[in-house]
Each structure stands twice: as C-alpha cells, then as structure tokens.
Design a protein around this motif. Sequence first.
Motif, PDB file in Angstrom:
ATOM      1  N   MET A   1      30.939  41.614  50.835  1.00  0.00           N
ATOM      2  CA  MET A   1      31.294  40.985  50.118  1.00  0.00           C
ATOM      3  C   MET A   1      32.066  39.885  49.808  1.00  0.00           C
ATOM      4  SD  MET A   1      30.909  43.151  47.527  1.00  0.00           S
ATOM      5  CE  MET A   1      31.538  43.261  45.279  1.00  0.00           C
ATOM      6  N   GLN A   2      32.931  39.462  50.425  1.00  0.00           N
ATOM      7  CA  GLN A   2      33.773  37.999  50.021  1.00  0.00           C
ATOM      8  C   GLN A   2      33.014  37.083  50.114  1.00  0.00           C
ATOM      9  OE1 GLN A   2      37.346  37.427  52.165  1.00  0.00           O
ATOM     10  NE2 GLN A   2      37.784  35.528  51.174  1.00  0.00           N
ATOM     11  N   GLN A   3      31.790  36.963  50.703  1.00  0.00           N
ATOM     12  CA  GLN A   3      31.105  36.330  51.740  1.00  0.00           C
ATOM     13  C   GLN A   3      30.230  35.506  49.791  1.00  0.00           C
ATOM     14  OE1 GLN A   3      31.280  33.249  53.628  1.00  0.00           O
ATOM     15  NE2 GLN A   3      29.319  32.407  52.575  1.00  0.00           N
ATOM     16  N   HIS A   4      29.510  37.156  49.279  1.00  0.00           N
ATOM     17  CA  HIS A   4      29.182  36.687  48.542  1.00  0.00           C
ATOM     18  C   HIS A   4      29.522  36.236  46.838  1.00  0.00           C
ATOM     19  CE1 HIS A   4      26.871  38.620  45.241  1.00  0.00           C
ATOM     20  NE2 HIS A   4      25.854  38.671  45.495  1.00  0.00           N
ATOM     21  N   ASP A   5      30.949  36.537  47.302  1.00  0.00           N
ATOM     22  CA  ASP A   5      30.956  36.684  45.544  1.00  0.00           C
ATOM     23  C   ASP A   5      31.963  35.018  46.147  1.00  0.00           C
ATOM     24  OD1 ASP A   5      32.137  39.174  45.052  1.00  0.00           O
ATOM     25  OD2 ASP A   5      34.071  38.889  45.426  1.00  0.00           O
ATOM     26  N   LEU A   6      31.809  34.102  47.488  1.00  0.00           N
ATOM     27  CA  LEU A   6      32.049  32.682  47.341  1.00  0.00           C
ATOM     28  C   LEU A   6      30.532  32.078  46.558  1.00  0.00           C
ATOM     29  CD1 LEU A   6      33.317  30.023  48.031  1.00  0.00           C
ATOM     30  CD2 LEU A   6      32.497  30.809  50.217  1.00  0.00           C
ATOM     31  N   GLU A   7      29.609  32.863  47.390  1.00  0.00           N
ATOM     32  CA  GLU A   7      28.065  32.450  47.210  1.00  0.00           C
ATOM     33  C   GLU A   7      27.497  32.728  45.634  1.00  0.00           C
ATOM     34  OE1 GLU A   7      25.454  34.489  49.127  1.00  0.00           O
ATOM     35  OE2 GLU A   7      25.529  33.428  51.222  1.00  0.00           O
ATOM     36  N   THR A   8      28.771  33.427  44.631  1.00  0.00           N
ATOM     37  CA  THR A   8      28.674  33.687  43.464  1.00  0.00           C
ATOM     38  C   THR A   8      29.073  31.964  42.549  1.00  0.00           C
ATOM     39  OG1 THR A   8      28.046  35.774  43.202  1.00  0.00           O
ATOM     40  CG2 THR A   8      28.483  34.700  41.642  1.00  0.00           C
TER      41      THR A   8
ATOM     42  N   VAL B   1      38.382  17.966  40.869  1.00  0.00           N
ATOM     43  CA  VAL B   1      37.477  17.822  41.177  1.00  0.00           C
ATOM     44  C   VAL B   1      36.075  17.465  42.198  1.00  0.00           C
ATOM     45  CG1 VAL B   1      35.024  16.543  39.647  1.00  0.00           C
ATOM     46  CG2 VAL B   1      36.961  17.607  38.619  1.00  0.00           C
ATOM     47  N   GLY B   2      36.989  16.273  42.933  1.00  0.00           N
ATOM     48  CA  GLY B   2      36.579  16.266  43.898  1.00  0.00           C
ATOM     49  C   GLY B   2      36.624  17.351  45.571  1.00  0.00           C
ATOM     50  N   THR B   3      38.214  17.999  45.239  1.00  0.00           N
ATOM     51  CA  THR B   3      38.081  19.114  46.435  1.00  0.00           C
ATOM     52  C   THR B   3      37.201  20.247  46.063  1.00  0.00           C
ATOM     53  OG1 THR B   3      39.716  20.386  44.777  1.00  0.00           O
ATOM     54  CG2 THR B   3      40.732  18.822  46.609  1.00  0.00           C
ATOM     55  N   LEU B   4      36.265  20.722  44.679  1.00  0.00           N
ATOM     56  CA  LEU B   4      35.523  21.598  44.877  1.00  0.00           C
ATOM     57  C   LEU B   4      34.330  21.346  45.661  1.00  0.00           C
ATOM     58  CD1 LEU B   4      34.914  21.881  41.198  1.00  0.00           C
ATOM     59  CD2 LEU B   4      36.655  23.407  42.567  1.00  0.00           C
ATOM     60  N   TYR B   5      33.807  19.746  46.577  1.00  0.00           N
ATOM     61  CA  TYR B   5      32.788  20.221  46.901  1.00  0.00           C
ATOM     62  C   TYR B   5      33.035  19.771  48.733  1.00  0.00           C
ATOM     63  CZ  TYR B   5      30.545  19.529  42.690  1.00  0.00           C
ATOM     64  OH  TYR B   5      30.885  20.000  41.424  1.00  0.00           O
ATOM     65  N   LYS B   6      32.530  20.187  50.039  1.00  0.00           N
ATOM     66  CA  LYS B   6      32.414  18.858  51.069  1.00  0.00           C
ATOM     67  C   LYS B   6      31.970  18.239  51.339  1.00  0.00           C
ATOM     68  CE  LYS B   6      32.947  23.901  52.887  1.00  0.00           C
ATOM     69  NZ  LYS B   6      32.115  24.933  54.063  1.00  0.00           N
TER      70      LYS B   6
ATOM     71  N   ILE C   1      43.407  26.852  36.029  1.00  0.00           N
ATOM     72  CA  ILE C   1      44.264  27.080  38.060  1.00  0.00           C
ATOM     73  C   ILE C   1      43.973  28.277  37.894  1.00  0.00           C
ATOM     74  CG2 ILE C   1      46.843  27.146  38.403  1.00  0.00           C
ATOM     75  CD1 ILE C   1      47.356  25.516  36.736  1.00  0.00           C
ATOM     76  N   PRO C   2      43.819  29.665  37.417  1.00  0.00           N
ATOM     77  CA  PRO C   2      43.467  30.513  37.600  1.00  0.00           C
ATOM     78  C   PRO C   2      41.848  30.953  38.867  1.00  0.00           C
ATOM     79  CG  PRO C   2      44.754  31.132  35.349  1.00  0.00           C
ATOM     80  CD  PRO C   2      44.139  29.457  35.624  1.00  0.00           C
ATOM     81  N   SER C   3      41.228  30.007  38.597  1.00  0.00           N
ATOM     82  CA  SER C   3      39.675  29.623  38.581  1.00  0.00           C
ATOM     83  C   SER C   3      39.844  29.191  40.276  1.00  0.00           C
ATOM     84  CB  SER C   3      38.606  29.034  37.964  1.00  0.00           C
ATOM     85  OG  SER C   3      37.577  29.126  38.036  1.00  0.00           O
ATOM     86  N   LEU C   4      40.697  28.051  39.623  1.00  0.00           N
ATOM     87  CA  LEU C   4      40.917  27.129  41.500  1.00  0.00           C
ATOM     88  C   LEU C   4      41.694  28.175  41.992  1.00  0.00           C
ATOM     89  CD1 LEU C   4      42.372  24.144  39.776  1.00  0.00           C
ATOM     90  CD2 LEU C   4      40.327  24.173  41.321  1.00  0.00           C
ATOM     91  N   ARG C   5      42.280  29.118  42.299  1.00  0.00           N
ATOM     92  CA  ARG C   5      43.215  29.539  42.964  1.00  0.00           C
ATOM     93  C   ARG C   5      41.708  30.551  43.530  1.00  0.00           C
ATOM     94  NH1 ARG C   5      48.184  30.829  39.813  1.00  0.00           N
ATOM     95  NH2 ARG C   5      50.298  28.435  41.005  1.00  0.00           N
TER      96      ARG C   5
ATOM     97  N   ARG D   1      36.837  30.312  50.187  1.00  0.00           N
ATOM     98  CA  ARG D   1      36.782  29.742  50.032  1.00  0.00           C
ATOM     99  C   ARG D   1      37.027  29.703  52.088  1.00  0.00           C
ATOM    100  NH1 ARG D   1      34.487  23.703  48.773  1.00  0.00           N
ATOM    101  NH2 ARG D   1      37.179  23.439  48.213  1.00  0.00           N
ATOM    102  N   GLY D   2      38.699  30.806  51.889  1.00  0.00           N
ATOM    103  CA  GLY D   2      39.208  30.818  52.694  1.00  0.00           C
ATOM    104  C   GLY D   2      40.276  29.377  52.971  1.00  0.00           C
ATOM    105  N   GLN D   3      40.079  28.505  52.086  1.00  0.00           N
ATOM    106  CA  GLN D   3      40.351  27.267  51.689  1.00  0.00           C
ATOM    107  C   GLN D   3      42.190  26.743  50.819  1.00  0.00           C
ATOM    108  OE1 GLN D   3      37.585  23.643  50.947  1.00  0.00           O
ATOM    109  NE2 GLN D   3      39.558  22.366  49.977  1.00  0.00           N
ATOM    110  N   GLU D   4      43.102  26.024  51.946  1.00  0.00           N
ATOM    111  CA  GLU D   4      44.247  25.868  51.389  1.00  0.00           C
ATOM    112  C   GLU D   4      44.220  25.196  50.460  1.00  0.00           C
ATOM    113  OE1 GLU D   4      48.383  24.004  52.607  1.00  0.00           O
ATOM    114  OE2 GLU D   4      47.002  23.647  53.315  1.00  0.00           O
ATOM    115  N   ASN D   5      44.979  25.776  49.132  1.00  0.00           N
ATOM    116  CA  ASN D   5      45.379  24.832  47.857  1.00  0.00           C
ATOM    117  C   ASN D   5      45.677  23.773  47.881  1.00  0.00           C
ATOM    118  OD1 ASN D   5      43.825  27.415  46.805  1.00  0.00           O
ATOM    119  ND2 ASN D   5      45.800  28.370  45.269  1.00  0.00           N
ATOM    120  N   THR D   6      45.246  22.460  48.016  1.00  0.00           N
ATOM    121  CA  THR D   6      45.751  20.664  48.550  1.00  0.00           C
ATOM    122  C   THR D   6      46.053  20.808  47.094  1.00  0.00           C
ATOM    123  OG1 THR D   6      43.432  19.860  48.110  1.00  0.00           O
ATOM    124  CG2 THR D   6      44.556  20.709  50.200  1.00  0.00           C
ATOM    125  N   TRP D   7      45.166  20.613  46.093  1.00  0.00           N
ATOM    126  CA  TRP D   7      45.838  20.341  45.148  1.00  0.00           C
ATOM    127  C   TRP D   7      47.114  20.474  43.841  1.00  0.00           C
ATOM    128  CZ3 TRP D   7      46.593  23.984  41.950  1.00  0.00           C
ATOM    129  CH2 TRP D   7      45.393  25.732  42.574  1.00  0.00           C
TER     130      TRP D   7
END
Length: 517
Positions: free
Chosen positions: A1-8, A140-145, A205-209, A215-221
């Motif tokens: 479910m979480q993976q589907h939400d991430l893809e969305t 913006v750059g942190t949104l992309y691998k 900010i809420p959307s980024l969090r 994504r299981g990624q730390e909020n480096t921003w």
Amino acid sequence: MQQHDLETQNQAFLGHPKPLKSLFFTELWERFSYYGIRPLLILYMSAMVANGGLGLDRPTAAAIVGLFAGSMYLMTVLGGWVADNWLGQAKSVWYGSMIIALGHLSIALTNIIDHFFFYFGLVLIVIGSGLFKTCISVIVGTLYKEKDVRRDAGFSIFYMGINIGSFIAPLITGLLIKDNGWHLGFGIGGIGMLIALLIFRFSAIPSLRQFNTLRGQENTWNKPVVINTKAPKIVFGFLALVAALVALTAFGVITIHPVAVVTYLTMSICICIVVYFAYLLLFMHLNQQEKFQIIICFILLVAAALFWSAFEQKPTSFNLFANDFTQRHFFGFEIPTVWFQSINALFIIIFAPIAAWLWVKLGKKNKDPSYISKFIIALVLAASGFLVMAFASTLVAKGNGDLVSPLWIVTSLLLLTLGELCLSPVGLSTMTKLAPTVIRGQIMGLWFTASALGNLMAGLIGGHVSANEIDNLPTLFMRCVIALAIGAIVLWLLKAPIKRLMNKTESVSPQSNMETL
C-alpha cells in the motif's frame, strides 16, 4: 500500500513528485513580487520629481537597478551558507519570505512617508532573497534521485512557474501606475510575497514531509548539513553592519556613488570567485571526482555570467529603448512600457513545456545534448538577439530618433528566451547534481553569483540608452554580440579537454554520475 502511495506521489504533478506543485506556486508568487517592482525601478528613479520620481540620471538609475539585482543574487552565497550551517533549507525560505514581504511594504511607503524607505526596502528584499532563492532550488533538487531523467524537465517546469509570475506582474503594475501612481504599483508585490509565504508554510512543507516519509528518506531540507555554532554570531554581525551602513547613509554621513560602487564590486566579485574556487579545490579535501565537478561548475558559472550580462539588460537598456524609441500607440491605446517586460515570461510559458518534453525525449534515447552544448547554444542565441537590437538601433540612429516597430524587441526577446531555456533551468539542475553534498548550498549560491555579475555588468551598460546617445546605440549592442560570440567559441574549444578529463575521472571513480559531454 505504501509503495502504491509512493508511486502516486511520484507522478502526481505533471508526471513529477507531488511537492513540486507547492514549490511551483511558492516560487510563482515570489517572482510575481519581484518582477512586479523590477521594471518600475529605472522608470521611477529616472522620472522627474514633478512626475513623482526621484529625478536621477539614467546611468545612475541603471547602476542602482544592477546593484539591487546583483546584490540580491550575491546574497545567495551567504544565504546558502546560512542554510548549510544553521537554519536548513526550509527555515531559510520561511524567514526569507517574511523579510522580502517587509521590503515590499517599505517601498510602498516611499511616496507616502520618505524616499529613505525606497532604498531601505531594496535592502530588505536583497537580504530576504539571499535566503529564499538558493534554498528553494535545492529543495526542488531533493525530489529527484541522482539518475532520474526527469530532473532537467522538473526544473524546466519549476522555471515555468517562475515565469508565470513574472508574466502577470508587469501587466498589473503597468496599469496600476498609469492610473494610481508609483506606490500602488510597488505595493502589489508585497501581496504576492505574502501569498508565497502562506503556500510554502501550509502546503509545501506538509507535502515534502509526506513524500519523504513514503520514500523512506530523511528530510535533509529541514535541517542544516552541519551545525556551526558560530553561524548565528556571524549572521547577526553582518546584519548589524548593514544596519550601520543604512543609518550612516540615511543621515548623510557617507555618500554612495552607484556607478563607482557597481564598477568596484564587479571587479571584487570576480577576484573573490576565483579565490573561493581555488579554496574549494585546494583545502576542502575533495576527492578527484568532486574536484572535477567543481571545475565544471566554475566553467559553467563564467559562461552564465556572460549570458546574464546581456540578458539582464531587459529592465535597463531594453526598457528604456521601449520607452523612448518604440511605437507603443495602437488604436488609441498606449501600451505601458513595462508590458514589454512580460514578453520574455510569455515565451517561457509557451516554450518551457516544449523544452521539458524535448530534454526527456532526447534523454530516453541517450541523445540529450550535454550541459556544455546547451550553454553554447544559449550564448549563440543571445548573440543573435542582440544582433537584432543592433539593427533596430541602427534604424533609430539613421532616423534621428524615429520610433521603430515593437517587433524588433519582440524578436530579440524570443531569441534571448530560447537561450535562457538552454541555460537557466539546465544550470540549476546541473549545480544541484554536481555540487558535493557538504557544500551544495554554497555551490548554489555561487551559481547565483553568476547572475549577480550579470546584473551588475548589465547595470553599467544599460543606462546609456537615451536621445542624447542615439549614435552610440548600434555600437552598444554590437559589443554585446561580439562578447557573446567569443564566449561561445571559447566554450566550444573547451569541450574536448573537459571530456578527456571526465573520462580520466570516471576511470578512477566508476560510480560517477556525470554525463558525457
């Protein structure tokens, strides 16, 4: 479910991560605030006092415009450092937004209270923008691998948001000053900045969090890269120095000569950039790959400075040319001069999606032009744009000041816009990719320093468009053509050496994510 939400979430905004939408609108309204006042500056300062202006001569007014815009971009170096060492990216954007809003309020009070508030407002906008501009691009750059082929396209979409704001703003302010005077035109920018502030705080900010959690990624921003306990003292010391200079100038203790300040500041920045890059290469303990990436950043920065020195004449020489030598009366209606400042943004809105689509399509086929190639194309297009203005100014000179068709400026701006699309969003993307993590904010600040240099040089050039200097107009624009053409040739000659160095680097570091030039 979480993976589907991430893809969305990862495809939620035009095929890009959902947080890009909120960042898009935050930047849109911040740019609305900036481009709402920028085209008014030289017209307001050079207007006669009887017409509500400051009555300054055009070279001085143009120098102040260049100093304002150049200092704003220069402050991004300090803003990036503050974000890396103290506040983090999100808080820097938040506090920067509030300071910018106060700056617009101060400028709006100029004609009501005193002219001091005009210059004080410019200072506040410079300081606030230094925090805002660097950090929102990094976010913006942190949104992309690293190897996400959507990165350049994402920055092109982000850049389109910038230009929607800059398209709308002059149209509104041009009408407001026509019927209501300067202060209302200046004040509308503050409203735009407040909207940007609210969007960032309650949407971005809420959307980024949420996105980073999925994504299981730390909020480096959301936090600094390193904790520097001396950072607050340095920042407040700098602000105290600025406050002292403002006070001494306001009370007439010191006198500032804008043209001289811009000249010496330009030379000083050039020296400081070279010294700082040397410091990064020699004393930051970077590995071979990172050193090469720093060299690439330096080369692109120099090319960008040259491009912006021509491009940023829009609010000075182009603005004055439109005001003095362009036919603006059609069917009984006089087109406001500042409306010409919306043309560039309109072309960006039209062509940015096309550019974004083109980079993705070519990237999937491994045919995407390299960053160096895109920069060369940008310089050639800019040279072509100024060649058009050279022809237009020749007609003006031969006709002893006769008005020319607005299509000359429109065509020139089209060529400059296409060059901008090859350089600016691509440059932003490149800096976020190449910059080592520990100094990414500082590298983004250095990238914006190229814009600072460009604005300063444009301020020195752009005030010499007037009825008294008609014969010099073709020479003025042709010098820009020659400089841009030389820059494109030098960059083309550097492609092969850079490619050899990169291949050598990749043989040492197989994990390099750098692209073939």
